[in-house]
Design a protein around this motif. Structure first.
Motif, PDB file in Angstrom:
ATOM      1  N   TYR D  33       0.832  -1.205   0.000  1.00 33.86           N
ATOM      2  CA  TYR D  33       0.000   0.000   0.000  1.00 33.86           C
ATOM      3  C   TYR D  33       0.864   1.251   0.000  1.00 33.86           C
ATOM      4  O   TYR D  33       0.552   2.238  -0.676  1.00 33.86           O
ATOM      5  N   HIS D  46      -2.936   3.853   5.481  1.00 28.53           N
ATOM      6  CA  HIS D  46      -3.268   2.430   5.613  1.00 28.53           C
ATOM      7  C   HIS D  46      -3.986   2.150   6.928  1.00 28.53           C
ATOM      8  O   HIS D  46      -4.778   1.221   7.018  1.00 28.53           O
ATOM      9  N   TRP D  60      -2.036  -6.874   7.950  1.00 25.51           N
ATOM     10  CA  TRP D  60      -1.159  -5.995   7.154  1.00 25.51           C
ATOM     11  C   TRP D  60       0.261  -6.553   7.045  1.00 25.51           C
ATOM     12  O   TRP D  60       1.017  -6.200   6.145  1.00 25.51           O
TER      13      TRP D  60
END
Lengths: 146, 79, 146, 79
Positions: D33, D46, D60
């Motif tokens: 990201y 994020h 993540w």
């Protein structure tokens, strides 16, 4: 009119349309259905009877109070009277509001109050041939106990 | 004093009619129900009922007047 | 299937029929309606978009959890995607149960969870010509603030 | 490593497409990201997103593998 009776099947779709309001974002409704079993007995059908003049007044008071207590837009309650078969709708409540919390709260408040305060009576007819007025036969029996 | 009395549900069945006009000396709904309970063999005690006079809920101790319409309200069960 | 999407108007009557159950005594439903005003802006229309594969899984998980948590009989949720006009139904939830308390509790639990957990996004188009993804533009703006 | 990325809602509009295949050295969704955020000028951080890998919510810090399908999930607004 915020509360009314009907002797024929409740048309929920038409009732719902009475509440449409483009400023409302949430709509909650409740239906009481005739179910096949109550307090250990198999139920075949029900009879509802009301003291309609007072019931309509009391029903309207309940909805007016709910409208003061919760920020709702519109509310309506329709109660069936007469003979009902399994699966039929005995009572319908619909409420719309800007936000869903008020619609749910008011809808539940209205059905709870209708069941406790409005002069409507229900006679259950059982598979075993018995029948009885709900909340009346038991307490009548209790009354006969010294 | 003449009164009209309406019966619903279990009281209608136990009294055998929906409505009657009576002549009574009962001063209040409570006296009136006591009188009717004996005559009709109602199983419910007045503490289990509510009463309406002329289309509104009333106190059991209300003074009844000529021509009043009285309704005794058994425990309700809507919905 | 307990959760699904539709690109055409939600047929609440047909959805409700999927839940009919003669052993249920209470039925609660919720509808989210497109309203004309949100956070100080006049809304003209909405667009809903979903990550459908994951959204259906998450929606079904929500309803399964509600079925474990509350004594309900059946539940269903239908969410609209695409372009919606004012007054249209964005989401519908229906729940039936033996008793009304569980139907109300589960219905509310489901809509709350759907709004918080299911990957669906809403873009509002405003009378003033602006538009914005709800919950995204504000927090995006906040993200730009040091 | 090749990955497929799908974009929804505000990320779809800011990236200019619904889906793309990319070649990347990003080891985790968080790295990925960060890389895409610079390229596409995404406004969301994020921390404001969730991420799904191969159709399920993921951490993540998950180790990405060749061929994974990654979806970044902006704050939701169903109902």
């Amino acid at each position: 009119m915020l509360f009314r009776f009907t002797t024929s099947a409740i048309d929920t779709d038409s009732a719902r349309r009475e509440l449409l309001d483009v400023s409302a974002g949430g709509y909650a409704s409740f239906e009481g259905w005739v179910r096949d079993y109550n307090e250990g007995q198999e139920v075949l059908r029900l009879e509802y009877e009301a003291f309609e003049a007072l019931a309509v007044k009391e029903g309207e008071r309940i909805i007016e109070q709910a409208s003061l207590q919760y920020p709702i837009k519109r509310a309506l309650c329709i109660h069936r009277v007469g003979n009902l078969n399994l699966g039929e709708i005995a009572v319908w409540v619909g409420v719309c509001a800007v936000h869903r919390g008020a619609a749910f709260d008011a809808c539940r408040h209205i059905i709870d109050a209708v069941k406790h305060r409005v002069p409507i009576w229900k006679k259950e007819h059982y598979r075993n041939g018995d029948s009885g007025w709900v909340n009346c036969e038991h307490c009548a029996a209790a009354a006969l106990t010294p | 004093m003449h009164l009209k009395i309406q019966y619903y549900a279990i009281l209608r069945e136990q009294s055998g009619h929906s409505e009657e006009s009576i002549q009574t000396t009962a001063a209040t709904p409570q006296d009136l129900y006591a009188e009717l309970r004996i005559r009709c063999a109602f199983t419910l005690r007045h503490e289990q009922l509510k009463v309406a006079v002329n289309g509104e809920f009333a106190e059991w101790s209300l003074a009844l007047k000529e021509g009043d319409v009285v309704v005794f309200i058994p425990p309700v069960a809507g919905g």
